[in-house]
Write a protein that holds these residues in place. Structure first.
Motif, PDB file in Angstrom:
ATOM      1  N   ASN A 255       0.828  -1.202   0.000  1.00  0.00           N
ATOM      2  CA  ASN A 255       0.000   0.000   0.000  1.00  0.00           C
ATOM      3  C   ASN A 255       0.867   1.257   0.000  1.00  0.00           C
ATOM      4  OD1 ASN A 255      -2.509  -1.391   0.082  1.00  0.00           O
ATOM      5  ND2 ASN A 255      -2.165  -1.798   2.258  1.00  0.00           N
ATOM      6  N   PHE A 256       1.739   1.339  -1.009  1.00  0.00           N
ATOM      7  CA  PHE A 256       2.633   2.487  -1.118  1.00  0.00           C
ATOM      8  C   PHE A 256       1.869   3.708  -1.617  1.00  0.00           C
ATOM      9  CE2 PHE A 256       5.755  -1.053  -2.181  1.00  0.00           C
ATOM     10  CZ  PHE A 256       6.265  -1.102  -0.891  1.00  0.00           C
ATOM     11  N   ARG A 257       2.121   4.831  -0.999  1.00  0.00           N
ATOM     12  CA  ARG A 257       1.471   6.076  -1.407  1.00  0.00           C
ATOM     13  C   ARG A 257       2.378   6.941  -2.283  1.00  0.00           C
ATOM     14  NH1 ARG A 257      -0.110   5.513   4.154  1.00  0.00           N
ATOM     15  NH2 ARG A 257      -2.375   5.236   4.372  1.00  0.00           N
ATOM     16  N   TYR A 258       3.678   6.651  -2.262  1.00  0.00           N
ATOM     17  CA  TYR A 258       4.629   7.518  -2.965  1.00  0.00           C
ATOM     18  C   TYR A 258       5.538   6.737  -3.901  1.00  0.00           C
ATOM     19  CZ  TYR A 258       3.069  10.911   0.466  1.00  0.00           C
ATOM     20  OH  TYR A 258       2.285  11.749   1.226  1.00  0.00           O
ATOM     21  N   PHE A 259       5.031   5.687  -4.489  1.00  0.00           N
ATOM     22  CA  PHE A 259       5.804   4.820  -5.373  1.00  0.00           C
ATOM     23  C   PHE A 259       5.571   5.175  -6.836  1.00  0.00           C
ATOM     24  CE2 PHE A 259       5.935   0.909  -7.972  1.00  0.00           C
ATOM     25  CZ  PHE A 259       7.268   0.546  -7.792  1.00  0.00           C
ATOM     26  N   LEU A 260       6.636   5.615  -7.527  1.00  0.00           N
ATOM     27  CA  LEU A 260       6.579   5.940  -8.956  1.00  0.00           C
ATOM     28  C   LEU A 260       5.374   6.802  -9.312  1.00  0.00           C
ATOM     29  CD1 LEU A 260       7.811   2.623 -10.636  1.00  0.00           C
ATOM     30  CD2 LEU A 260       9.111   4.689 -10.108  1.00  0.00           C
ATOM     31  N   LYS A 261       5.307   7.946  -8.649  1.00  0.00           N
ATOM     32  CA  LYS A 261       4.203   8.881  -8.860  1.00  0.00           C
ATOM     33  C   LYS A 261       4.550   9.905  -9.942  1.00  0.00           C
ATOM     34  CE  LYS A 261       1.202   7.684  -5.614  1.00  0.00           C
ATOM     35  NZ  LYS A 261      -0.223   7.455  -5.860  1.00  0.00           N
ATOM     36  N   GLY A 262       3.519  10.322 -10.668  1.00  0.00           N
ATOM     37  CA  GLY A 262       3.684  11.416 -11.612  1.00  0.00           C
ATOM     38  C   GLY A 262       3.564  12.748 -10.890  1.00  0.00           C
ATOM     39  N   SER A 263       3.942  13.801 -11.551  1.00  0.00           N
ATOM     40  CA  SER A 263       3.935  15.124 -10.916  1.00  0.00           C
ATOM     41  C   SER A 263       2.531  15.555 -10.500  1.00  0.00           C
ATOM     42  CB  SER A 263       4.530  16.161 -11.873  1.00  0.00           C
ATOM     43  OG  SER A 263       3.810  16.176 -13.097  1.00  0.00           O
ATOM     44  N   ASN A 264       1.511  15.049 -11.186  1.00  0.00           N
ATOM     45  CA  ASN A 264       0.132  15.442 -10.860  1.00  0.00           C
ATOM     46  C   ASN A 264      -0.401  14.757  -9.611  1.00  0.00           C
ATOM     47  OD1 ASN A 264       0.075  17.042 -13.121  1.00  0.00           O
ATOM     48  ND2 ASN A 264      -1.100  15.608 -14.375  1.00  0.00           N
ATOM     49  N   ASP A 265       0.263  13.685  -9.179  1.00  0.00           N
ATOM     50  CA  ASP A 265      -0.312  12.875  -8.105  1.00  0.00           C
ATOM     51  C   ASP A 265       0.625  12.657  -6.920  1.00  0.00           C
ATOM     52  OD1 ASP A 265      -2.532  11.423  -7.118  1.00  0.00           O
ATOM     53  OD2 ASP A 265      -1.575   9.536  -7.643  1.00  0.00           O
ATOM     54  N   PHE A 266       1.824  13.184  -6.988  1.00  0.00           N
ATOM     55  CA  PHE A 266       2.821  12.897  -5.954  1.00  0.00           C
ATOM     56  C   PHE A 266       2.362  13.333  -4.569  1.00  0.00           C
ATOM     57  CE2 PHE A 266       7.361  13.672  -4.329  1.00  0.00           C
ATOM     58  CZ  PHE A 266       7.529  12.344  -3.986  1.00  0.00           C
ATOM     59  N   ASP A 267       1.760  14.495  -4.478  1.00  0.00           N
ATOM     60  CA  ASP A 267       1.357  15.053  -3.187  1.00  0.00           C
ATOM     61  C   ASP A 267      -0.157  15.096  -3.009  1.00  0.00           C
ATOM     62  OD1 ASP A 267       3.849  15.627  -1.905  1.00  0.00           O
ATOM     63  OD2 ASP A 267       4.157  17.225  -3.367  1.00  0.00           O
ATOM     64  N   SER A 268      -0.852  14.142  -3.603  1.00  0.00           N
ATOM     65  CA  SER A 268      -2.320  14.186  -3.562  1.00  0.00           C
ATOM     66  C   SER A 268      -2.918  13.463  -2.357  1.00  0.00           C
ATOM     67  CB  SER A 268      -2.882  13.557  -4.841  1.00  0.00           C
ATOM     68  OG  SER A 268      -2.518  12.186  -4.927  1.00  0.00           O
ATOM     69  N   THR A 269      -2.100  12.716  -1.606  1.00  0.00           N
ATOM     70  CA  THR A 269      -2.639  11.871  -0.537  1.00  0.00           C
ATOM     71  C   THR A 269      -2.851  12.619   0.774  1.00  0.00           C
ATOM     72  OG1 THR A 269      -1.511   9.988  -1.529  1.00  0.00           O
ATOM     73  CG2 THR A 269      -2.338   9.709   0.716  1.00  0.00           C
ATOM     74  N   PHE A 270      -1.835  13.368   1.212  1.00  0.00           N
ATOM     75  CA  PHE A 270      -1.913  14.060   2.492  1.00  0.00           C
ATOM     76  C   PHE A 270      -1.753  15.560   2.306  1.00  0.00           C
ATOM     77  CE2 PHE A 270      -0.177   9.828   3.675  1.00  0.00           C
ATOM     78  CZ  PHE A 270      -1.255   9.399   4.429  1.00  0.00           C
TER      79      PHE A 270
END
Length: 394
Positions: A255-270
């Motif tokens: 349940n990785f939140r920061y694994f191979l994220k694009g620029s649009n979604d990197f900081d979308s979780t918290f």
């Protein structure tokens, strides 16, 4: 996640002095510099940087470099040579790994007769002996992980899982070793700098280009103060993606939140935001500059997971010996080091006999089906296993 009690891992002082003599007023603390028996004047910045890199890898505290003054102005030569020494070479023990290995750096530049004498004093987080021990353990780890034949995505997933499942966040940020890959491996804990350093090294030594990004972790809600932080930009299948292994250390399973994220979604979780920032000025790049962004253009979307179907692990619409080999290799990998390179979906597709385990039996089933189809057999692998394999087991 705190990065350091000081500013970005290295505090650098550079003084430019005229002539090869000790100045009356010193810019920084006096440095004892031994004579370097094989010292020579370099006319090439690449050659000079190679020698500097060698000294730094050996954790040499005091050294000097003599270079022809025509390579740069006296105002820029110090920064130029530091950057050249930390150039990316593709080796996990160089580049950003060395950049984040230096705790403090002092350089005095003497100028005489069209020649610069660059006198360095460096403090490191680790010793040469500690680095040698780390190298030996990482070589053993990479051998057991066996990344050969894996796609970029699966290779990075394997290394990411290995780091996040074997390292915890250090509770004592005053411990200098907490800022190192050495502590991450030797002690099983590190702060973000050590975590990123370890993954950077594993990636580059496995053929995955990777950079460490320094900056600020900012809480947009205002609940927490800003802290210095580092994360990674990694090249997967020709595109760059962002990852933060430190913030995934506590992830349950995959349940990785920061694994191979694009620029649009990197900081979308918290509420936390990653803000690239050069707070050092001399030894770190301008991470938020056009030059750096153009060199490492982060893709806007997240990296897509590999496609697969039952028995077809590599998703090429063919079930064959390559798929059987992939299953067998991962079974060996998990048995040896407890870490799989397969995604959750691939793992499900690899369990062709549906017994909840991926092992040599599944590989044998895939090989048997491949032989069956090669001889003109028809039907899905699921039907084949039910009709031909399982009935024989009964």
């Amino acid at each position: 996640m705190k990065f350091s009690v000081k500013k970005l891992a290295a505090v650098t002082a550079i003084a430019v002095l005229s002539a090869f003599s000790t100045p009356v007023t010193a810019y920084a603390a006096q440095v004892s510099v031994p004579e370097v028996s094989h010292s020579c004047v370099f006319s090439s910045t690449d050659d000079a940087a190679m020698q500097m890199r060698k000294y730094i890898k050996e954790r040499t505290a005091d050294f000097e470099i003599n270079i022809d003054a025509s390579v740069a102005s006296k105002e820029t030569v110090g920064q130029l040579m530091i950057f050249k020494a930390f150039d990316e070479t593709g080796s996990g023990s160089e580049g950003d790994y060395l950049r984040f290995s230096v705790k403090k750096l002092n350089c005095k530049i003497y100028w005489k007769n069209n020649e610069y004498r660059l006198v360095y004093h460096l403090n490191y987080y680790t010793t040469a002996a500690e680095e040698a021990s780390l190298t030996q353990k990482l070589d053993t780890a990479l051998a057991s992980l066996n990344t050969e034949g894996l796609s970029d995505y699966n290779k990075f997933l394997l290394l990411y899982r290995y780091v996040t499942s074997n390292v915890t966040y250090s509770s004592d940020i005053s411990d200098k070793y907490a800022y190192t890959a050495y502590s991450a491996v030797e002690n099983g804990h590190a702060v973000c700098q050590g975590v990123a350093q370890l993954l950077y090294r594993l990636c580059n030594d496995s053929g995955i280009p990777c950079r460490i990004i320094a900056g600020i972790a900012h809480d947009t809600s205002g609940a927490r103060e800003d802290n210095y932080h580092v994360w990674l930009v990694t090249k997967i299948d020709g595109k760059y993606y962002l990852s933060d292994p430190t913030w995934d250390l506590s992830a349950e399973g995959d349940n990785f939140r920061y694994f191979l994220k694009g620029s649009n979604d990197f900081d979308s979780t918290f509420n936390m935001r990653h803000i690239p920032q050069n707070d050092n000025g001399l030894t770190f790049p301008e991470y938020d500059s056009d030059e750096f962004r153009n060199a490492y253009p982060v893709f806007s979307e997240n990296a897509p997971s590999p496609k697969c179907s039952e028995g077809d692990i590599d998703g090429n619409n063919s079930i064959n010996a390559v798929d059987a080999s992939a299953i067998l290799s991962d079974y060996s990998r998990v048995s040896t080091c407890g870490t799989s390179a397969l995604t959750v979906s691939q793992n499900s597709c690899a369990d062709v006999n549906n017994d909840g385990r991926v092992n040599a039996v599944d590989a044998s089933c895939v090989l048997a089906y491949y032989a069956y189809v090669s001889c003109g057999g028809k039907g899905s692998i699921d039907t084949y296993i039910k009709n031909e394999v399982l009935k024989n087991v009964r």
